[in-house]
Design an enzyme around this catalytic site. Structure first.
Site, mmCIF file in Angstrom:
data_model
loop_
_atom_site.group_PDB
_atom_site.id
_atom_site.type_symbol
_atom_site.label_atom_id
_atom_site.label_comp_id
_atom_site.label_asym_id
_atom_site.label_seq_id
_atom_site.Cartn_x
_atom_site.Cartn_y
_atom_site.Cartn_z
ATOM 1 N N LYS A 237 0.813 -1.219 0.000
ATOM 2 C CA LYS A 237 0.000 0.000 0.000
ATOM 3 C C LYS A 237 0.846 1.268 0.000
ATOM 4 O O LYS A 237 2.031 1.262 0.367
ATOM 5 C CB LYS A 237 -0.993 -0.036 1.161
ATOM 6 C CG LYS A 237 -2.065 -1.095 0.925
ATOM 7 C CD LYS A 237 -3.229 -1.023 1.863
ATOM 8 C CE LYS A 237 -4.319 -2.019 1.413
ATOM 9 N NZ LYS A 237 -5.459 -2.042 2.345
ATOM 10 N N ARG A 272 -3.929 -10.436 4.465
ATOM 11 C CA ARG A 272 -4.268 -10.445 3.031
ATOM 12 C C ARG A 272 -3.074 -9.858 2.278
ATOM 13 O O ARG A 272 -2.741 -8.684 2.463
ATOM 14 C CB ARG A 272 -5.538 -9.614 2.802
ATOM 15 C CG ARG A 272 -6.043 -9.620 1.371
ATOM 16 C CD ARG A 272 -7.337 -8.808 1.264
ATOM 17 N NE ARG A 272 -7.868 -8.818 -0.081
ATOM 18 C CZ ARG A 272 -7.511 -7.957 -1.035
ATOM 19 N NH1 ARG A 272 -6.630 -6.995 -0.774
ATOM 20 N NH2 ARG A 272 -8.036 -8.038 -2.245
#
Length: 298
Positions: A237, A272
């Site tokens: 991210k 995840r």
């Protein structure tokens, strides 16, 4: 939930990250990995890599071999600034992939915010529902989820993917997100879902600044007495690049693993990720060190 806001450094949590001892048929006595299969042309990190069914199947098999416990299939990019696609397009992207992966005996999660996509994926073999809107985007989704009797992941997101990064504001990011997820768990229970079937995801990067993300990651102990296990998605991210040298998504693997290990030390057991092999190796070493330390006598 005690209401205590942990300080820094964060406390070490129980192995399950809450009172739950399992999720989706998997024991939480060790970390578990959701491997990301984006069946999209425009996801921020791996768009187009698994758009064809054959490619998605190859990628899924490789992830399972590398240590993934669950494969999370999504057909709509939810990166910042992403535009929504129709339910028809989403179904066309995911159903064949879900079916092909499920037929290999793999646990498959469907990453969607639409009830009709959930239903189509469940029919194709999906056994977990993962909704970035915590079953709020589609008025039918909470009914579909409850009637399915399947495990569900409820994620926090502020706003829509297209606008969620437009100056997000919180009174206290860590506490606000936790309280929101508590409310969503209650709503799901009221709809007939069992708490044992629910996991929560604080939604790192979804309507949050770097400071918000860091606050949440430092305070995962807020979930200790909450009950549901925490699923954490930090993989590749943008906050990682912002804390480093603005690396491209695929060059954020070391930072992703650092965040995973910091969360594991606080009791999180569901992750995840895009990079399954690297994450599994890091968690395996972390777990061995931790278990050896607990057995040592000084």
């Amino acid at each position: 939930f005690s209401g205590h806001r942990p300080g820094t450094p964060a406390r070490i949590l129980s192995p399950a990250g809450g009172t739950a001892s399992s999720f989706a048929g998997l024991s939480l006595d060790k970390p578990r990995i959701f491997g990301i299969i984006n069946v999209t042309p425009d996801s921020f990190s791996d768009g187009g890599e698994a758009l064809a069914v054959a490619n998605a199947l190859d990628k899924g098999r490789a992830m399972i071999a590398a240590g993934a416990d669950i494969l999370d299939v999504g057909g709509e990019s939810t990166r910042p600034g992403a535009e929504a696609v129709s339910a028809e397009v989403e179904i066309a992207r995911v159903v064949a992939v879900v079916r092909a992966l499920s037929e290999t005996g793999t646990r498959v999660s469907i990453d969607t915010r639409r009830a009709v996509v959930m239903s189509a994926a469940i029919e194709a073999g999906a056994t977990i529902i993962n909704d970035i809107t915590a079953l709020t985007h589609d008025p039918d989704s909470i009914r579909v989820a409850a009637e399915s009797g399947l495990p569900v992941v409820l994620m926090h997101m502020r706003g829509e993917p297209g606008t969620m990064q437009d100056n997000p504001q919180y009174q206290d990011a860590a506490r606000d997100v936790c309280e929101y997820l508590k409310d969503r768990v209650r709503a799901c229970e009221a709809a007939g879902m069992k708490r044992a079937l629910i996991a929560v995801d604080p939604g790192i990067g979804f309507g949050k600044t770097v400071a918000h993300n860091l606050d949440i990651l430092n305070c995962l102990a807020l979930y200790r007495d909450f009950g549901p296990p925490v699923l954490l998605g930090v993989s590749r991210k943008s906050f990682i690049g912002k804390l480093s040298r603005d690396e491209a998504p695929k060059d954020r693997v070391p930072g992703s693993i650092a965040a995973v290990l910091a969360a594991a030390a606080q009791g999180v057991r569901l992750f995840r990720v895009h990079d399954v092999a690297e994450t599994a190796q890091a968690l395996g070493v972390w777990r061995a060190i931790r278990e050896t330390a607990s057995q040592s006598v000084i």
